[in-house]
Design a protein around this motif. Structure first.
Motif, PDB file in Angstrom:
ATOM      1  N   MET A 168     -18.901  -0.128  31.208  1.00  0.00           N
ATOM      2  CA  MET A 168     -18.424   0.541  30.143  1.00  0.00           C
ATOM      3  C   MET A 168     -16.810   0.794  29.894  1.00  0.00           C
ATOM      4  O   MET A 168     -16.256   0.964  29.091  1.00  0.00           O
ATOM      5  CB  MET A 168     -18.694   1.078  29.483  1.00  0.00           C
ATOM      6  CG  MET A 168     -19.245   1.546  27.393  1.00  0.00           C
ATOM      7  SD  MET A 168     -19.203  -0.268  26.678  1.00  0.00           S
ATOM      8  CE  MET A 168     -17.112  -0.223  26.261  1.00  0.00           C
ATOM      9  N   SER A 169     -16.751   1.426  31.508  1.00  0.00           N
ATOM     10  CA  SER A 169     -15.640   2.535  31.141  1.00  0.00           C
ATOM     11  C   SER A 169     -14.387   1.384  32.270  1.00  0.00           C
ATOM     12  O   SER A 169     -13.753   2.078  31.840  1.00  0.00           O
ATOM     13  CB  SER A 169     -15.310   3.988  32.432  1.00  0.00           C
ATOM     14  OG  SER A 169     -16.563   2.887  33.514  1.00  0.00           O
ATOM     15  N   ASN A 170     -14.718   0.254  32.531  1.00  0.00           N
ATOM     16  CA  ASN A 170     -13.598  -0.402  33.344  1.00  0.00           C
ATOM     17  C   ASN A 170     -14.027  -2.020  33.051  1.00  0.00           C
ATOM     18  O   ASN A 170     -14.183  -2.407  34.449  1.00  0.00           O
ATOM     19  CB  ASN A 170     -13.437   0.103  34.910  1.00  0.00           C
ATOM     20  CG  ASN A 170     -12.075  -0.726  35.246  1.00  0.00           C
ATOM     21  OD1 ASN A 170     -11.470  -1.161  34.727  1.00  0.00           O
ATOM     22  ND2 ASN A 170     -12.383  -0.802  36.453  1.00  0.00           N
ATOM     23  N   PRO A 171     -13.932  -2.057  31.552  1.00  0.00           N
ATOM     24  CA  PRO A 171     -14.788  -3.525  31.645  1.00  0.00           C
ATOM     25  C   PRO A 171     -13.815  -4.757  31.604  1.00  0.00           C
ATOM     26  O   PRO A 171     -12.451  -4.468  32.336  1.00  0.00           O
ATOM     27  CB  PRO A 171     -15.126  -3.907  29.936  1.00  0.00           C
ATOM     28  CG  PRO A 171     -14.240  -3.015  29.557  1.00  0.00           C
ATOM     29  CD  PRO A 171     -13.658  -1.559  30.228  1.00  0.00           C
ATOM     30  N   LEU A 172     -14.634  -5.752  32.053  1.00  0.00           N
ATOM     31  CA  LEU A 172     -13.545  -7.075  32.976  1.00  0.00           C
ATOM     32  C   LEU A 172     -12.949  -8.062  31.444  1.00  0.00           C
ATOM     33  O   LEU A 172     -13.773  -7.429  30.089  1.00  0.00           O
ATOM     34  CB  LEU A 172     -14.923  -8.578  33.111  1.00  0.00           C
ATOM     35  CG  LEU A 172     -15.298  -8.370  34.353  1.00  0.00           C
ATOM     36  CD1 LEU A 172     -16.157  -9.334  34.181  1.00  0.00           C
ATOM     37  CD2 LEU A 172     -14.016  -8.504  35.773  1.00  0.00           C
ATOM     38  N   PRO A 173     -11.796  -8.273  31.310  1.00  0.00           N
ATOM     39  CA  PRO A 173     -11.192  -8.287  29.759  1.00  0.00           C
ATOM     40  C   PRO A 173     -12.211  -9.648  29.018  1.00  0.00           C
ATOM     41  O   PRO A 173     -12.499 -10.202  29.607  1.00  0.00           O
ATOM     42  CB  PRO A 173     -10.053  -9.103  30.182  1.00  0.00           C
ATOM     43  CG  PRO A 173      -9.818  -9.237  31.889  1.00  0.00           C
ATOM     44  CD  PRO A 173     -11.799  -8.445  32.669  1.00  0.00           C
ATOM     45  N   SER A 174     -12.005  -8.649  28.090  1.00  0.00           N
ATOM     46  CA  SER A 174     -12.399 -10.096  26.589  1.00  0.00           C
ATOM     47  C   SER A 174     -11.312 -11.100  25.974  1.00  0.00           C
ATOM     48  O   SER A 174     -10.770  -9.816  25.512  1.00  0.00           O
ATOM     49  CB  SER A 174     -13.532  -9.478  25.994  1.00  0.00           C
ATOM     50  OG  SER A 174     -14.947  -9.062  26.559  1.00  0.00           O
ATOM     51  N   TYR A 175     -11.608 -12.041  25.863  1.00  0.00           N
ATOM     52  CA  TYR A 175     -10.874 -12.526  25.179  1.00  0.00           C
ATOM     53  C   TYR A 175     -10.818 -13.602  23.761  1.00  0.00           C
ATOM     54  O   TYR A 175     -12.433 -13.311  23.447  1.00  0.00           O
ATOM     55  CB  TYR A 175     -10.440 -14.255  25.730  1.00  0.00           C
ATOM     56  CG  TYR A 175      -9.580 -13.920  26.785  1.00  0.00           C
ATOM     57  CD1 TYR A 175      -8.450 -14.364  27.182  1.00  0.00           C
ATOM     58  CD2 TYR A 175     -10.755 -13.891  28.075  1.00  0.00           C
ATOM     59  CE1 TYR A 175      -7.774 -14.141  28.316  1.00  0.00           C
ATOM     60  CE2 TYR A 175     -10.403 -13.389  29.399  1.00  0.00           C
ATOM     61  CZ  TYR A 175      -8.557 -14.134  29.250  1.00  0.00           C
ATOM     62  OH  TYR A 175      -8.454 -13.830  31.108  1.00  0.00           O
ATOM     63  N   LEU A 176     -10.169 -12.682  23.075  1.00  0.00           N
ATOM     64  CA  LEU A 176     -10.504 -12.699  21.486  1.00  0.00           C
ATOM     65  C   LEU A 176     -10.574 -14.211  20.111  1.00  0.00           C
ATOM     66  O   LEU A 176      -9.249 -15.064  20.512  1.00  0.00           O
ATOM     67  CB  LEU A 176      -9.423 -12.005  20.140  1.00  0.00           C
ATOM     68  CG  LEU A 176      -9.947 -11.637  18.770  1.00  0.00           C
ATOM     69  CD1 LEU A 176     -10.897 -10.901  18.613  1.00  0.00           C
ATOM     70  CD2 LEU A 176      -8.921 -10.741  18.228  1.00  0.00           C
ATOM     71  N   VAL A 177     -12.129 -14.121  20.239  1.00  0.00           N
ATOM     72  CA  VAL A 177     -11.606 -16.124  19.806  1.00  0.00           C
ATOM     73  C   VAL A 177     -11.205 -15.840  17.817  1.00  0.00           C
ATOM     74  O   VAL A 177     -12.711 -15.059  17.382  1.00  0.00           O
ATOM     75  CB  VAL A 177     -13.524 -16.556  19.346  1.00  0.00           C
ATOM     76  CG1 VAL A 177     -13.530 -17.171  19.356  1.00  0.00           C
ATOM     77  CG2 VAL A 177     -13.702 -16.659  21.365  1.00  0.00           C
ATOM     78  N   ASP A 178     -11.010 -16.979  17.765  1.00  0.00           N
ATOM     79  CA  ASP A 178     -11.098 -17.307  15.655  1.00  0.00           C
ATOM     80  C   ASP A 178     -12.139 -17.965  15.567  1.00  0.00           C
ATOM     81  O   ASP A 178     -12.311 -17.294  14.670  1.00  0.00           O
ATOM     82  CB  ASP A 178      -9.489 -17.380  16.171  1.00  0.00           C
ATOM     83  CG  ASP A 178      -8.607 -17.931  14.650  1.00  0.00           C
ATOM     84  OD1 ASP A 178      -8.833 -17.195  13.525  1.00  0.00           O
ATOM     85  OD2 ASP A 178      -8.647 -19.125  14.375  1.00  0.00           O
ATOM     86  N   SER A 179     -11.828 -19.137  15.975  1.00  0.00           N
ATOM     87  CA  SER A 179     -12.509 -20.519  15.557  1.00  0.00           C
ATOM     88  C   SER A 179     -12.507 -20.836  17.031  1.00  0.00           C
ATOM     89  O   SER A 179     -12.685 -20.812  17.850  1.00  0.00           O
ATOM     90  CB  SER A 179     -11.876 -20.705  14.484  1.00  0.00           C
ATOM     91  OG  SER A 179     -10.476 -21.609  14.763  1.00  0.00           O
ATOM     92  N   ALA A 180     -13.883 -22.123  16.589  1.00  0.00           N
ATOM     93  CA  ALA A 180     -14.039 -22.938  17.349  1.00  0.00           C
ATOM     94  C   ALA A 180     -14.725 -24.903  16.462  1.00  0.00           C
ATOM     95  O   ALA A 180     -14.491 -24.639  16.329  1.00  0.00           O
ATOM     96  CB  ALA A 180     -15.243 -22.956  18.367  1.00  0.00           C
ATOM     97  N   GLN A 181     -13.779 -25.659  17.208  1.00  0.00           N
ATOM     98  CA  GLN A 181     -14.170 -26.639  16.939  1.00  0.00           C
ATOM     99  C   GLN A 181     -14.109 -28.096  17.839  1.00  0.00           C
ATOM    100  O   GLN A 181     -13.181 -28.130  18.276  1.00  0.00           O
ATOM    101  CB  GLN A 181     -12.838 -27.476  16.008  1.00  0.00           C
ATOM    102  CG  GLN A 181     -12.782 -28.052  15.322  1.00  0.00           C
ATOM    103  CD  GLN A 181     -13.555 -28.590  14.559  1.00  0.00           C
ATOM    104  OE1 GLN A 181     -13.552 -27.823  13.300  1.00  0.00           O
ATOM    105  NE2 GLN A 181     -14.793 -29.345  14.419  1.00  0.00           N
TER     106      GLN A 181
END
Ligand SMILES: *Cc1c(COP(=O)(O)O)cnc(C)c1O
Length: 436
Positions: free
Chosen positions: A23-36
């Motif tokens: 929680m203090s040094n997290p792996l990056p998370s990519y923001l998802v918009d949608s999926a198809q």
């Protein structure tokens, strides 16, 4: 948009816990918009080919019209009602389908909300089964090393003792028994001697054993290993001989992944209890099921408690059941086995070019599952940057780069997945310890 984007990412990084990361040094998370279909679209614009099926769950691709329609129809009727004293068509239809499709003998269904819970339910069933017959000593589980069965307490107690973090929770975990992991691979020559240690554990401990639990054919998160069907046959024989229940955890393998509808079919065996989850709703909603034989259900029900002691709030959620029904119908009405075989032969053909590459220890394929085992641990944050740049979504763990894409994937997209791996593994920074 840009500000909203960075605000969201910043908040996420600082306040939102993601699985298996700091929680203090997290792996990056990519923001998802949608999926198809087979694509996940990021808010930053990239369109990624999904190699993970969102952890084994997405079967027919994202945003599927038939699955969407099933949910739209159900949401206008009823989204949820308690399952105590009430019932509904979507749950009844689903249980009927599961009984029809699953290995012979599994004829009673307990619905719950996630895979780990369905494992808890299976373990409780096995203990209550013996308790009802006055055999409360039979309360331990026997399993194999390299297994994975979920993150709740009883499930953790049968995960691999090393990778399953047993030392952290040592004081509170059930003390179960571990046989060596199955050592003969699915494509190797069977050796009867390989189950000797297993047979000895059954012989020595059967009086305290409630059940044996295993992931049939594919050991997933505990190492992505494909083992020989004869191992399961031996387990079935030992369970019968020593009066121990057999729990098959088909949460990852159930509903087509391995090229059989259920992985137990590779060995032509039926367990006494079976867990399903993950792909049950085609990856739309959280739902799991624990199936058992009539005999197990009756024995529990005739016992002192006269009922099975479990009942999740969202048991049999109508939305989840409706989409599960649509997903199963879609699978069964299609030539899914040909599609899985097709994916398997594409993978086999294309993954060959990674054999012998630097740091590649072994490649293996079964059904729609492909594994590239490396000699070094992968640096997830680094390698994912390269993957995203190449337009794919693959999330390795440890030394394993693995894929199990949605069944709608096409040949060229499999090429792109393998190309991205071939490209990324050339970079030293993608690994935690370099071999030279
Ligand atoms: C994912 C998984 C689980 C746990 O399921 P959750 O829905 O994550 O709780 C249990 N067993 C196996 C084999 C799994 O792959």
């Amino acid at each position: 948009m840009t500000n909203l984007y960075t605000d969201l990412i910043d908040f996420d990084k600082n306040y939102v816990w993601h699985p298996y990361t700091s929680m203090s040094n997290p792996l990056p998370s990519y923001l998802v918009d949608s999926a198809q279909g087979v694509h996940i679209k990021l808010a930053s614009g990239e369109k990624l080919i999904d190699g993970m099926s969102s952890w084994w769950s997405v079967l027919h691709g994202y945003n599927h019209p038939a699955l969407n329609q099933a949910l739209h129809q159900q949401i206008d009727k009823v989204s949820h009602v308690m399952f105590g004293g009430l019932t509904h068509e979507p749950a009844i239809t689903l249980c009927k389908k599961l009984i029809e499709l699953s290995p012979a003998g599994l004829e009673r269904v307990f619905l719950s909300d996630s895979g780990s819970v369905s494992v808890e339910v299976a373990i409780k069933m096995s203990i209550q089964y013996w308790q009802s017959q006055g055999l409360s000593n039979k309360s331990k589980l026997l399993t194999v090393r390299n297994g994975y069965h979920g993150d709740t307490f009883a499930a953790m107690s049968v995960c691999d003792p090393v990778t399953g973090m047993h030392q952290i929770f040592d004081k509170v975990l059930m003390k179960n028994l571990f046989a060596p992991a199955p050592s003969i691979a699915i494509d190797e020559h069977w050796d009867e001697n390989s189950t000797q240690a297993l047979a000895e554990l059954f012989a020595q401990h059967h009086q305290e054993l409630a059940a044996f639990i295993i992931e049939p054919i594919v050991q997933g998160t505990g190492g992505m290993r494909f083992y020989h069907p004869n191992y399961l046959k031996t387990v079935r024989e030992l369970c019968d001989k020593y009066k121990v229940l057999f729990i098959a955890d088909e949460i990852a393998t159930g509903l087509g992944r391995t090229g059989k509808l259920f992985a137990c079919e590779w060995a032509d065996i039926s367990p006494d209890i079976m867990c399903l989850g993950k792909t049950l709703t085609g990856g739309y909603l959280s739902l799991a099921a624990t199936l058992c034989t009539e005999h197990v259900a009756t024995t529990i029900s005739n016992g002192e408690a006269s009922c099975f002691m479990h009942g999740p709030t969202f048991m049999g959620n109508p939305l989840a059941c409706a989409v599960a029904n649509a997903s199963i119908d879609l699978l069964i009405s299609s030539d899914w086995q040909a599609k899985v075989n097709q994916i398997e032969s594409w993978f086999i053909e294309k993954i060959k070019r990674l054999t012998g590459a630097k740091r590649v220890a072994q490649v293996r394929v079964l059904g729609s599952i492909a594994v590239v085992e490396m000699t070094d641990s992968v640096n997830v944050a680094e390698i994912q940057k390269h993957f995203v740049q190449k337009g794919v979504w693959i999330r390795p763990f440890g030394k394993l780069i693995y894929m199990m894409p949605p069944l709608v994937i096409e040949e060229q997209q499999i090429d792109t997945l393998i190309d991205a791996i071939e490209y990324a593994i050339k970079f030293d920074e993608c690994f935690i310890s370099s071999t030279e």
